[in-house]
Design a protein around this motif. Structure first.
Motif, PDB file in Angstrom:
ATOM      1  N   PHE A  14       0.841  -1.202   0.000  1.00 14.67           N
ATOM      2  CA  PHE A  14       0.000   0.000   0.000  1.00 14.67           C
ATOM      3  C   PHE A  14       0.872   1.246   0.000  1.00 14.67           C
ATOM      4  CE2 PHE A  14      -2.949  -3.196   1.374  1.00 14.67           C
ATOM      5  CZ  PHE A  14      -4.146  -2.799   0.812  1.00 14.67           C
ATOM      6  N   ASP A  24       0.874   5.662   0.079  1.00 17.75           N
ATOM      7  CA  ASP A  24       0.089   6.845   0.419  1.00 17.75           C
ATOM      8  C   ASP A  24      -0.167   7.668  -0.842  1.00 17.75           C
ATOM      9  OD1 ASP A  24       2.336   8.324  -0.190  1.00 17.75           O
ATOM     10  OD2 ASP A  24       2.957   8.577   1.894  1.00 17.75           O
ATOM     11  N   THR A  25      -0.824   8.754  -0.682  1.00 19.37           N
ATOM     12  CA  THR A  25      -1.179   9.557  -1.856  1.00 19.37           C
ATOM     13  C   THR A  25       0.043  10.210  -2.490  1.00 19.37           C
ATOM     14  OG1 THR A  25      -1.690  11.362  -0.345  1.00 19.37           O
ATOM     15  CG2 THR A  25      -3.541  10.014  -1.103  1.00 19.37           C
ATOM     16  N   ARG A  52       4.415   6.910  -1.579  1.00 17.79           N
ATOM     17  CA  ARG A  52       5.394   6.272  -0.700  1.00 17.79           C
ATOM     18  C   ARG A  52       4.767   5.119   0.064  1.00 17.79           C
ATOM     19  NH1 ARG A  52       7.556  12.138   0.749  1.00 17.79           N
ATOM     20  NH2 ARG A  52       5.329  12.405   0.769  1.00 17.79           N
ATOM     21  N   PRO A  53       5.494   4.017   0.240  1.00 19.45           N
ATOM     22  CA  PRO A  53       4.919   2.858   0.929  1.00 19.45           C
ATOM     23  C   PRO A  53       4.501   3.210   2.345  1.00 19.45           C
ATOM     24  CG  PRO A  53       7.015   2.301  -0.108  1.00 19.45           C
ATOM     25  CD  PRO A  53       6.875   3.784  -0.189  1.00 19.45           C
ATOM     26  N   LEU A  54       3.383   2.648   2.779  1.00 20.06           N
ATOM     27  CA  LEU A  54       2.968   2.813   4.161  1.00 20.06           C
ATOM     28  C   LEU A  54       3.835   1.924   5.035  1.00 20.06           C
ATOM     29  CD1 LEU A  54      -0.928   2.736   3.817  1.00 20.06           C
ATOM     30  CD2 LEU A  54       0.575   4.728   3.913  1.00 20.06           C
ATOM     31  N   ASP A  83      -7.611   7.402   8.375  1.00 19.93           N
ATOM     32  CA  ASP A  83      -8.365   7.958   7.246  1.00 19.93           C
ATOM     33  C   ASP A  83      -8.016   7.197   5.973  1.00 19.93           C
ATOM     34  OD1 ASP A  83      -9.621   9.366   5.325  1.00 19.93           O
ATOM     35  OD2 ASP A  83      -8.608  11.280   5.722  1.00 19.93           O
ATOM     36  N   LEU A 124      -6.306   8.645   2.730  1.00 17.35           N
ATOM     37  CA  LEU A 124      -4.881   8.923   2.631  1.00 17.35           C
ATOM     38  C   LEU A 124      -4.114   7.770   1.990  1.00 17.35           C
ATOM     39  CD1 LEU A 124      -4.395  10.637   6.100  1.00 17.35           C
ATOM     40  CD2 LEU A 124      -4.669  11.711   3.867  1.00 17.35           C
ATOM     41  N   VAL A 125      -4.825   6.671   1.747  1.00 18.48           N
ATOM     42  CA  VAL A 125      -4.199   5.559   1.017  1.00 18.48           C
ATOM     43  C   VAL A 125      -4.385   5.837  -0.463  1.00 18.48           C
ATOM     44  CG1 VAL A 125      -4.178   3.082   0.612  1.00 18.48           C
ATOM     45  CG2 VAL A 125      -4.704   3.970   2.893  1.00 18.48           C
TER      46      VAL A 125
END
Lengths: 259, 459
Positions: B389, B391-392, B395-397, B434, B437-438
């Motif tokens: 996953f 982020d917007t 960058r990897p979570l 939230d 934000l993914v």
């Protein structure tokens, strides 16, 4: 700062057995109506398609996309779920009807040719229908859903094709615009227009940009089979299916038909 | 006219004596009492004429037939279909039979039919007529009216000839007034013209040729005066050449719609029809069924084709190629074309590949993220699915990637499915925080052939 917030507060948790048996299934695309009015389920992936035996008969028109479908069977409009379970039924539709559903919104629409009415059916409201007359000059060739409160009609008038945007809440035509270089048959995929020109299938975006692919049929009949899938049928009964995805159009032959 | 046989004896009985009476059967359900003389009329030498007869017991008591014969033995009159004696005829019952007259030469002929105490004169004449014969292995064999002359079997457009001879009887001159051949595939360039006079013992020969232009069983008629002779021949199409199977493209992989054409090394000498079929041998386990391996413009795994005379390629209905799906199972796909006596096979391998993701989509809701992946695993060996996953900002979570062991789920799915290696997988991820934000998720399968191409799904 925002990234830090994401890293700190957004966590994606994976259940231990997230891929349970019930979460793997045959890829379902939608439903296809053939020229004899039989409805068949379409399954598969691009280049590898299957048609089921007929699951319904006497289907005059049908459109499927996403979780809902709208069928014109006999003198009724039937709003159905993905398993053809009945959500709502609207009687008294004996003449020809054009139908469409939204792939993303809980909205189905129908154009009743004889009465010149547009009907909106909303699954979330128990499938109740809301019909009202729309004054249009010409012959409606296609219908589509453009937003939660609007539908688009493709109208042939004086040998030209026009798009009429209808506000379903205010119950009137918002605007009409002439489509240059487009001739029937057409299909409305939301705000996109599918048509055939000079041997190519063309999808015209709302901003006027077009993507195209060679068409196997000169003047196909279009039917909305599923989300992003449109069937093409020639006069001999051969059938193809068009996948509209991103910036790409792909055409595959459907089983059955000629020879 | 030469008398060949004198009347042997005065007739000893009447047409009806006691309980028995002789009838002539003129047709179905029709009979009339026979007179003392049964006249066969004029029958050309070598021809046959029959008179259907019926002996009926009109009395109240049974009658035993103890004598049933024609005298003298060896006459041109013979019995046919008569009962062997003794034979009991119940009251009111009857016995049907025929008397056949086949004069061996010209002249007047007679004999006596005896049934118990009844006697009937059998009489017939044979005028001097030309005898028609056909050559068979160097010898001419006389033909009877109605007889069939078989020319044999020949390839269409070939020719078969037989020699015929017309001969006058040795004791008379004959004039043939009519000799003709019906139109059709039998022809003769030297058929004698008429009237044709043949002196005693003289002969004339001619040839009839069977020259069919179409396959089939052909019959025609050679007419000599009032007599007809059947000519028969069988023509068959020339064999079709051995077909070849052409694939477009030549190499195949899973989930493809490919074209196949049937071509001939030379224009077809005849029209014909054949069948193209698909045989599939999976190379993976669990193999299961793969119902998608079919001709999309045919019926299942077979499709009929036709070849027209002069064409160098087959047609599938109105189309020049058959279109088939390769399915989603690794293995050997064999196309088998059958045309006439030929069976041609073309084998193509569908190689095992990494899992192919055909389409993928993601949805976010307030509490979860749903990812749907559609694709196929033609090696049936998917074992791990990796999610990463982002982020917007791309960058990897934290905590990525997420790996899931999917081997058992896929094994159970493939054991029960009949659609090859196709699958639709839905994965749901509970989210804290939230979800908006993914920004995206990247998915990748791992199976025996290796890792799949990564697919990034934007939300």
């Amino acid at each position: 700062m925002r990234t830090m917030w994401v890293r700190r507060f957004v966590h994606v948790f994976v259940p231990a057995a997230f891929v349970a048996a019930g979460q793997l299934q045959v890829p379902f695309i939608g439903y296809l109506t053939d020229s004899s009015g039989e409805l068949r389920a379409v399954t598969g992936v691009g280049g590898n398609l299957l048609l089921s035996d007929p699951v319904a008969k006497s289907v005059r028109a049908a459109a499927f996309a996403g979780p809902f479908g709208l069928m014109h069977v006999g003198d009724r409009l039937l709003l159905v779920g993905p398993g053809l379970e009945l959500i709502a039924s609207m009687p008294g539709v004996s003449s020809e009807a054009l139908v469409a559903v939204s792939p993303a919104l809980p909205l189905a629409v129908a154009w009743l040719q004889a009465s010149g009415e547009i009907c909106a059916l909303r699954p979330e409201q128990g499938g109740g229908s809301d019909c009202f007359p729309v004054s249009l000059e010409g012959t409606v060739q296609a219908i589509g859903v453009t937003s939660e409160a609007s539908a688009m009609l493709a109208v042939e008038r004086n040998r030209a094709l026009w798009l009429a945007l209808v506000d379903l809440e205010k119950r009137h035509t918002v605007r009409q615009m002439r489509l240059v270089g487009v001739a029937p048959p057409v299909a409305l995929l939301g705000e996109e227009i599918l048509y055939c020109r000079e041997g190519e299938l063309v999808v015209r975006r709302a901003d006027g940009a077009e993507i195209r692919t060679p068409s196997p049929v000169e003047a196909p009949e279009f039917d909305l089979v599923g989300r992003g899938w449109v069937s093409l049928r020639d006069s001999a009964g051969a059938r193809w299916i068009l996948r509209v995805s991103g910036e790409r159009l792909e055409v595959f032959r459907l089983p059955g038909g000629a020879p | 006219m030469i008398g060949r046989l004198a009347l042997l004896a005065a007739l000893s009985g009447a047409a009806a004596t006691g309980q028995l009476q002789l009838f002539v059967r003129d047709g179905p359900g029709s009979e009339r009492p026979a007179g003392h003389t049964l006249d066969f009329g004029s029958v050309p030498s070598g021809d046959v004429r029959e008179i259907p007869l019926r002996i009926r017991n009109l009395g109240d008591a049974a009658v035993t037939l103890e004598r049933f014969r024609i005298r003298p033995p060896g006459s041109p009159f013979t019995l046919d279909g008569h009962p062997s004696i003794p034979h009991v005829v119940a009251p009111g019952w009857n016995v049907d039979f025929r008397v056949r007259f086949r004069p061996p030469g010209s002249g007047d002929w007679s004999a006596v039919l005896e049934i118990n105490e009844l006697s009937f004169l059998l009489a017939g004449q044979s005028p001097p007529t030309a005898i028609l014969a056909v050559e068979d292995r160097g010898q001419f064999q006389a033909l009877s009216a109605g007889e069939t002359v078989v020319f044999g079997r020949i390839e269409r457009a070939g020719r078969l000839s037989r020699r015929f001879r017309l001969t006058s009887p040795p004791e008379a001159t004959v004039t043939v007034a009519a000799l003709s051949l019906d139109a059709g595939p039998f022809e003769s360039s030297d058929l004698p013209g008429t009237p044709l006079t043949l002196r005693p013992g003289a002969a004339v020969e001619f040839t009839i040729t069977y020259a069919p232009v179409r396959a089939g069983i052909h019959r025609s008629v050679l007419r000599l005066e009032q007599r007809s002779f059947i000519l028969e021949g069988v023509a068959y199409d020339p064999p079709l050449p051995k077909p070849a199977i052409l694939l477009e493209p030549e190499t195949l992989e899973s989930a493809r719609q490919a074209k196949v054409r049937i071509t001939l090394p030379a224009p077809a000498p005849a029209s014909g029809s054949g069948e193209l079929s698909i045989e599939f041998q999976p190379s993976v386990q669990p193999a299961g069924e793969d119902a998608a391996i079919i001709f999309v413009n045919g019926q299942g795994r077979s499709i009929a084709f036709t070849v027209r005379e002069g064409d160098s390629a087959a047609r599938f209905g109105a189309e020049e190629a058959a279109v088939f799906q390769t399915g989603t199972t690794a293995g050997s796909l064999v196309l088998v074309a059958r045309l006439g006596a030929h069976t041609v096979r073309h084998t193509v391998q569908i190689p095992a590949t990494a899992v192919v993701i055909d389409s993928a989509a993601g949805r976010r809701s307030a509490r979860e993220i749903e990812v749907e992946i559609r694709g196929f695993d033609n090696s049936r060996s998917a074992r791990e699915l990796t999610f990463t996953f982002y982020d917007t900002q791309g960058r990897p979570l934290a905590g990525q990637p997420i790996r899931a062991d999917v081997a058992e789920a896929f094994r159970r799915y493939f054991e029960s499915t009949t659609v090859g290696g196709m699958f639709a997988l839905t994965a749901r991820f509970p989210v804290s925080g939230d979800p908006s934000l993914v920004g995206a998720v990247e998915v990748q399968f791992t199976s025996a052939p290796g890792p799949s191409a990564k697919r990034r799904i934007a939300f």
